[in-house]
Design a protein around this motif. Structure first.
Motif, mmCIF file in Angstrom:
data_model
loop_
_atom_site.group_PDB
_atom_site.id
_atom_site.type_symbol
_atom_site.label_atom_id
_atom_site.label_comp_id
_atom_site.label_asym_id
_atom_site.label_seq_id
_atom_site.Cartn_x
_atom_site.Cartn_y
_atom_site.Cartn_z
ATOM 1 N N GLU A 91 41.302 52.344 24.565
ATOM 2 C CA GLU A 91 39.968 51.808 24.811
ATOM 3 C C GLU A 91 38.909 52.904 24.862
ATOM 4 N N GLU A 92 39.320 54.159 25.050
ATOM 5 C CA GLU A 92 38.359 55.261 25.105
ATOM 6 C C GLU A 92 37.815 55.605 23.725
ATOM 7 N N ASP A 93 38.467 55.141 22.657
ATOM 8 C CA ASP A 93 38.003 55.420 21.302
ATOM 9 C C ASP A 93 36.697 54.690 21.002
ATOM 10 N N PHE A 94 36.405 53.661 21.732
ATOM 11 C CA PHE A 94 35.177 52.904 21.556
ATOM 12 C C PHE A 94 34.421 52.934 22.862
ATOM 13 N N SER A 95 33.108 53.050 22.755
ATOM 14 C CA SER A 95 32.331 53.199 23.975
ATOM 15 C C SER A 95 32.215 51.895 24.749
ATOM 16 N N SER A 96 32.425 50.776 24.078
ATOM 17 C CA SER A 96 32.313 49.517 24.804
ATOM 18 C C SER A 96 33.039 48.409 24.063
ATOM 19 N N ARG A 97 33.278 47.345 24.763
ATOM 20 C CA ARG A 97 33.904 46.163 24.156
ATOM 21 C C ARG A 97 33.027 45.628 23.027
ATOM 22 N N ASP A 98 31.706 45.657 23.228
ATOM 23 C CA ASP A 98 30.786 45.183 22.193
ATOM 24 C C ASP A 98 30.934 45.990 20.912
ATOM 25 N N GLU A 99 31.123 47.284 21.053
ATOM 26 C CA GLU A 99 31.259 48.139 19.873
ATOM 27 C C GLU A 99 32.519 47.800 19.081
ATOM 28 N N ILE A 100 33.619 47.589 19.755
ATOM 29 C CA ILE A 100 34.849 47.259 19.037
ATOM 30 C C ILE A 100 34.731 45.879 18.393
ATOM 31 N N GLU A 101 34.050 44.957 19.052
ATOM 32 C CA GLU A 101 33.838 43.641 18.445
ATOM 33 C C GLU A 101 32.997 43.757 17.186
ATOM 34 N N ARG A 102 31.974 44.608 17.190
ATOM 35 C CA ARG A 102 31.160 44.834 15.987
ATOM 36 C C ARG A 102 31.996 45.428 14.873
ATOM 37 N N GLU A 103 32.870 46.375 15.205
ATOM 38 C CA GLU A 103 33.748 46.981 14.198
ATOM 39 C C GLU A 103 34.673 45.937 13.578
ATOM 40 N N LEU A 104 35.214 45.053 14.401
ATOM 41 C CA LEU A 104 36.097 43.997 13.895
ATOM 42 C C LEU A 104 35.328 43.025 13.005
ATOM 43 N N ASN A 121 32.642 43.752 11.251
ATOM 44 C CA ASN A 121 32.363 44.479 10.009
ATOM 45 C C ASN A 121 33.577 44.470 9.089
ATOM 46 N N TYR A 122 34.746 44.672 9.660
ATOM 47 C CA TYR A 122 35.968 44.645 8.861
ATOM 48 C C TYR A 122 36.171 43.256 8.247
ATOM 49 N N GLY A 123 35.922 42.214 9.011
ATOM 50 C CA GLY A 123 36.052 40.851 8.496
ATOM 51 C C GLY A 123 35.115 40.589 7.329
ATOM 52 N N ARG A 140 35.846 41.800 -0.300
ATOM 53 C CA ARG A 140 36.937 42.332 -1.121
ATOM 54 C C ARG A 140 37.649 41.201 -1.843
ATOM 55 N N ASP A 141 37.958 40.126 -1.113
ATOM 56 C CA ASP A 141 38.679 39.015 -1.708
ATOM 57 C C ASP A 141 37.852 38.342 -2.800
ATOM 58 N N GLU A 142 36.556 38.206 -2.584
ATOM 59 C CA GLU A 142 35.680 37.613 -3.604
ATOM 60 C C GLU A 142 35.668 38.478 -4.859
#
Length: 76
Positions: free
Chosen positions: A18-31, A33-35, A41-43
């Motif tokens: 959890e220290e790799d991301f500064s906050s839960r919000d940041e990891i949710e944004r990263e996820l 973005n990946y989605g 990519r699929d399109e």
């Protein structure tokens, strides 16, 4: 008998993932973005297929496995 090499202090420390991301919000944004990336990519894979590119050629160009391409095309 061989001696085990000394481990650097940095390697001994166990890091909290959890220290790799500064906050839960940041990891949710990263996820999110990946989605979005994956949907795009699929399109792109579907467009390439519709234009006659082979699964193997698409996989080579995108540096993905042919299985990934097949899954994106719903052929797995």
């Amino acid at each position: 008998m061989l001696e085990k090499p000394a481990i650097a202090a940095e390697e001994e420390a166990v890091t909290d993932p959890e220290e790799d991301f500064s906050s839960r919000d940041e990891i949710e944004r990263e996820l999110e973005n990946y989605g979005r990336y994956r949907a795009g990519r699929d399109e792109l894979i579907r467009k390439a297929d519709a234009n006659g590119l082979s699964e193997a050629h698409i996989a080579r160009l995108m540096r993905h496995s042919r299985n990934t391409i097949r899954k994106s095309l719903g052929r797995a």
